[in-house]
Design a protein around this motif. Sequence first.
Motif, PDB file in Angstrom:
ATOM      1  N   ALA A 104       0.821  -1.212   0.000  1.00  0.00           N
ATOM      2  CA  ALA A 104       0.000   0.000   0.000  1.00  0.00           C
ATOM      3  C   ALA A 104       0.854   1.262   0.000  1.00  0.00           C
ATOM      4  N   ARG A 105       2.119   1.148   0.321  1.00  0.00           N
ATOM      5  CA  ARG A 105       2.989   2.325   0.390  1.00  0.00           C
ATOM      6  C   ARG A 105       3.217   2.958  -0.967  1.00  0.00           C
ATOM      7  N   LYS A 106       2.979   2.196  -2.042  1.00  0.00           N
ATOM      8  CA  LYS A 106       3.191   2.698  -3.400  1.00  0.00           C
ATOM      9  C   LYS A 106       1.894   3.165  -4.054  1.00  0.00           C
ATOM     10  N   ILE A 107       0.773   2.946  -3.386  1.00  0.00           N
ATOM     11  CA  ILE A 107      -0.530   3.305  -3.940  1.00  0.00           C
ATOM     12  C   ILE A 107      -0.758   4.808  -3.804  1.00  0.00           C
ATOM     13  N   ASN A 108      -1.264   5.406  -4.863  1.00  0.00           N
ATOM     14  CA  ASN A 108      -1.577   6.831  -4.844  1.00  0.00           C
ATOM     15  C   ASN A 108      -3.042   7.092  -5.180  1.00  0.00           C
TER      16      ASN A 108
END
Length: 113
Positions: A104-108
Amino acid sequence: MPAKKNKIKILLVMWYFLLVSILSCESAKDSSDSGNFMKVKVVSLEQCSATDRTIFLINEVAKELGVEINLKHVIVRTREDAVAQRHIGSPTVQVNGLDIEPGARKINLFGVT
């Protein structure tokens, strides 16, 4: 996700951040407090039925680990709130500024639905 799986995930993430802090000789110090804390933020919609249970599990895990936490609950009401808080689903849990879901850290794609 069942409560036991949530507890295990929270436990593992908090252990990870605790060990990183110890090994790097850094502390998770919150500027508004005088002590050292692991910063935990729960971001949710106002009507999220899983928020109370998630907060309970976070506190339970912190107690089991003997870790002091600075827990903050943020309610998202607008898309702007969602973007600012990196809310990808309710509840979103962040430890020391990072989502507990590594993917989820790469989701924008942030939102309030």
